[in-house]
Motif scaffolding. Structure first.
Motif, PDB file in Angstrom:
ATOM      1  N   PHE A 204      15.545  29.743  10.655  1.00  0.00           N
ATOM      2  CA  PHE A 204      16.537  30.249  11.895  1.00  0.00           C
ATOM      3  C   PHE A 204      18.016  29.596  11.637  1.00  0.00           C
ATOM      4  O   PHE A 204      18.616  30.307  12.208  1.00  0.00           O
ATOM      5  N   VAL A 207      19.256  32.178   9.552  1.00  0.00           N
ATOM      6  CA  VAL A 207      19.802  33.711  10.436  1.00  0.00           C
ATOM      7  C   VAL A 207      20.796  33.520  11.551  1.00  0.00           C
ATOM      8  O   VAL A 207      21.617  34.469  11.636  1.00  0.00           O
ATOM      9  N   ALA A 208      20.840  32.176  12.118  1.00  0.00           N
ATOM     10  CA  ALA A 208      21.942  32.077  13.000  1.00  0.00           C
ATOM     11  C   ALA A 208      23.277  32.038  12.294  1.00  0.00           C
ATOM     12  O   ALA A 208      24.312  32.770  12.782  1.00  0.00           O
ATOM     13  N   GLU A 211      24.006  35.904  11.719  1.00  0.00           N
ATOM     14  CA  GLU A 211      24.238  36.435  13.065  1.00  0.00           C
ATOM     15  C   GLU A 211      25.347  36.320  13.642  1.00  0.00           C
ATOM     16  O   GLU A 211      26.026  36.917  14.327  1.00  0.00           O
ATOM     17  N   ARG A 220      19.528  41.213  13.341  1.00  0.00           N
ATOM     18  CA  ARG A 220      18.045  40.694  13.086  1.00  0.00           C
ATOM     19  C   ARG A 220      17.279  40.101  14.216  1.00  0.00           C
ATOM     20  O   ARG A 220      16.445  39.381  14.244  1.00  0.00           O
ATOM     21  N   ARG A 221      17.580  40.335  15.286  1.00  0.00           N
ATOM     22  CA  ARG A 221      16.866  40.000  16.574  1.00  0.00           C
ATOM     23  C   ARG A 221      15.617  40.686  16.612  1.00  0.00           C
ATOM     24  O   ARG A 221      14.754  39.683  16.942  1.00  0.00           O
ATOM     25  N   LEU A 224      13.550  38.815  14.062  1.00  0.00           N
ATOM     26  CA  LEU A 224      13.303  37.000  14.597  1.00  0.00           C
ATOM     27  C   LEU A 224      12.139  37.036  15.653  1.00  0.00           C
ATOM     28  O   LEU A 224      11.171  36.346  15.566  1.00  0.00           O
ATOM     29  N   LEU A 230       9.898  33.831  16.547  1.00  0.00           N
ATOM     30  CA  LEU A 230      10.911  32.930  17.165  1.00  0.00           C
ATOM     31  C   LEU A 230      10.259  32.251  18.409  1.00  0.00           C
ATOM     32  O   LEU A 230      10.771  31.237  18.861  1.00  0.00           O
ATOM     33  N   LEU A 257      19.908  31.507  19.149  1.00  0.00           N
ATOM     34  CA  LEU A 257      19.112  32.927  18.756  1.00  0.00           C
ATOM     35  C   LEU A 257      17.946  33.433  19.951  1.00  0.00           C
ATOM     36  O   LEU A 257      17.888  34.527  20.020  1.00  0.00           O
ATOM     37  N   LYS A 258      17.468  32.354  20.623  1.00  0.00           N
ATOM     38  CA  LYS A 258      16.481  32.990  21.582  1.00  0.00           C
ATOM     39  C   LYS A 258      17.357  33.878  22.616  1.00  0.00           C
ATOM     40  O   LYS A 258      16.773  34.466  23.194  1.00  0.00           O
ATOM     41  N   ARG A 260      19.907  35.233  22.088  1.00  0.00           N
ATOM     42  CA  ARG A 260      20.353  36.737  21.672  1.00  0.00           C
ATOM     43  C   ARG A 260      18.994  37.649  21.600  1.00  0.00           C
ATOM     44  O   ARG A 260      19.391  38.684  21.997  1.00  0.00           O
TER      45      ARG A 260
ATOM     46  N   HIS B 207      25.833  30.245  26.370  1.00  0.00           N
ATOM     47  CA  HIS B 207      25.631  31.678  25.542  1.00  0.00           C
ATOM     48  C   HIS B 207      26.546  33.007  26.358  1.00  0.00           C
ATOM     49  O   HIS B 207      26.957  33.503  25.508  1.00  0.00           O
TER      50      HIS B 207
END
Lengths: 290, 272
Positions: A204, A207-208, A211, A220-221, A224, A230, A257-258, A260, B207
């Motif tokens: 992760f 990937v972060a 991304e 890549r969402r 994931l 994820l 990532l969550k 996103r 975010h």
């Protein structure tokens, strides 16, 4: 006790030799002894054979780390003890193990930070055992192959000019030394054995870093959410706690990532905005933002 | 397996001054030593006690408490459990019109998720500690826990509540045109500050503020969002601490107003 420093030839690991070859031990001197001994319980054995803990009494040296104690055992009492290590400086990520049940780098775990009493050293629980303290971490490399690499737009001519503000946060992700302690401690792997459906914290982080890269155009969402699993992460932050590089894995990689993924699948307002802008992909969103 | 024993050499009796300092733990991180010396169950137990007590008190004061306001000769304090006071009388407690927002915000908060997964669900109870669960693990990939993805939608109403708590705090300074400085005023003000620090350090807000952008320098308003993101990141770095102190400040403000309702005087200064 030998007082000689390790010879250069000892410091250069040979392929496979680090698994079982005895080494010249920690650079101790007589004046460095504390006068006390450590009761070291080290896991011994391999699949299909006898397994258990061997107990050793190791003379303690000032500033001694667990890897020093293991090396002392290799040199003096059990030359067959398998232990993967390389730099002994907390930078190669090779000597991952569990000391008193905590996943740590043995080379960064000082004996005098541990509670008094026997020190138990065992291999990482989440990975298949090869021998003694050595585990098979190859599945991590298979997981890595599933992640699409950095991809820039074909018409994004070089040389690139990237502003500092755009890459500042990526440095933290790049500190990873791939010790895989986060993969070991994560309960999704450790207790639920879901590694086949779960990338795990280390990936992760990777990937972060991709991304968030200003020049990367891939999205890549969905990967994931589906293949990466994820959603299995429940934010218990154990990965961040054990990271020897102090990467805020949860706060600065997994949670972003969550969020996103939530942008793409859980936010009707953003969905409407995407439809209005006609930007359904990450590349399209970037173009719209610009 | 056979136990291998070893008799230490006689020179082990030599102790250097440096070794004595190292043995005492000086130079080694206190947090690291405390973490390793603390039993794994201590933190889950503390969280169960604190969050459990907060939940029980919230239910009691919302449904069975004496009411939202303390009105005296000088002060007019409104308990944060009831602010904003949308509907004072009715078949249900007025807290119900308000509490869903901050409670939903906290229930889906990334920090509280960590806390209750560890303490209440034992999933896991602590790092590298075994779990009791035997049924298949789904984490936050299925209902109901997947609804935690809606955290951002609780942030919006929770933000409005925080703004209104600032309004309450400033309103408590006023005593018919005179400046009133009561202990309750101070408590409400501190409560608004702590709740703001907690709300503006939220991961979802971080975010939205700028964390979701990949290229600040090439986006519209990107530099401003980058600056905002950096400020939010400062608060976010201590999100757990803000979560706890703001929760306690809400309870302290609420209890203080209950004590005033019971007849306790409010120490104050009146500036005419």
């Amino acid at each position: 006790m030998a007082g000689a420093l390790p010879q250069p030839s000892d410091a250069v690991p040979q392929p496979g030799a680090g698994l079982s070859a005895p080494v010249d031990g920690p650079p101790t001197t007589e004046s460095g002894l504390t006068g006390e001994t450590i009761t070291l319980r080290v896991f011994k054995g391999q699949p299909g054979g006898e397994m258990g803990y061997a107990t050793h009494q190791v003379p303690e040296v000032t500033g001694m780390v667990v890897l020093d104690a293991v090396h002392w055992v290799q040199r003096n009492e059990d030359s067959d003890l398998a232990c993967r290590w390389n730099c002994k400086a907390g930078k190669c990520g090779s000597c991952s193990a569990e000391v008193n049940g905590h996943p740590v780098l043995m080379c960064k775990t000082r004996i005098d930070t541990l509670p008094r009493g026997p020190v138990t050293v065992q291999p990482m629980k989440s990975f298949p055992l090869i021998k003694d303290l050595v585990t098979d971490i190859s599945r991590n490399y298979e997981t890595n192959k599933l992640i699409p690499p950095f991809t820039a737009a074909p018409d994004d001519g070089t040389p690139w000019r990237i502003q500092q503000m755009d890459i500042d946060r990526l440095y933290e992700h790049r500190r990873c030394i791939e010790c895989f302690l986060c993969q070991d401690v994560c309960h999704v792997n450790r207790s639920h054995d879901l590694s086949a459906r779960f990338f795990g914290p280390r990936f992760f982080v990777r990937v972060a870093s991709l991304e968030m890269h200003p020049k990367d155009i891939l999205d890549r969402r969905d990967l994931l959410r589906d293949q990466g699993g994820l959603g299995y992460c429940n934010i218990t932050k154990c990965c961040s706690e054990v990271c020897p590089e102090h990467i805020h894995i949860t706060d600065n990689a997994i949670i972003p990532l969550k969020e996103r993924v939530a942008d793409a699948h859980w936010d009707p307002l953003r969905w409407v905005a995407r439809k209005l802008r006609g930007s359904g992909t990450k590349a399209g969103e970037k173009a719209a933002a610009e | 397996m056979a136990q291998i024993r070893y008799d230490p050499p006689s020179m082990a009796a030599q102790v250097s001054p440096v070794a004595a300092v190292a043995k005492s733990g000086n130079g080694v991180g206190l947090r690291a030593r405390l973490r390793r010396a603390t039993p794994w169950w201590a933190q889950p137990l503390a969280i169960v006690v604190a969050l459990g007590a907060f939940t029980v008190y919230s239910i009691w004061t919302s449904f069975f408490g004496p009411g939202p306001n303390h009105v005296s000769e000088h002060a007019n304090y409104l308990s944060p459990f009831f602010s904003p006071l949308i509907w004072k009388t009715g078949p249900v407690t007025p807290a119900l019109w308000v509490l869903w927002a901050p409670l939903g915000f906290r229930a889906t908060c990334y920090y509280y998720r960590k806390s209750y997964y560890r303490a209440f669900f034992w999933d896991p109870p602590a790092c590298a500690v075994g779990e009791l669960r035997r049924r298949p693990y789904r984490g936050e990939s299925r209902l109901p826990m997947v609804l935690n993805n809606l955290h951002r939608f609780f942030w919006y109403p929770a933000f409005i509540v925080v703004v209104l708590l600032w309004v309450d705090a400033f309103a408590s300074f006023d005593d018919r045109g005179h400046l009133y400085l009561g202990l309750g005023t101070l408590i409400l003000l501190v409560n608004a500050v702590l709740l703001s620090a907690y709300s503006f350090g939220c991961h979802a807000f971080r975010h939205a503020a700028g964390g979701g952008l990949d290229c600040y320098s090439c986006s519209q308003g990107g530099k401003a969002r980058w600056r905002l993101w950096r400020v939010v990141t400062v608060f976010n770095g201590h999100h757990a601490a803000w979560a706890w102190v703001s929760m306690f400040s809400v309870v302290i403000a609420e209890v203080y107003i209950r004590l005033l309702q019971a007849g306790m005087p409010d120490p104050h200064l009146l500036v005419k």
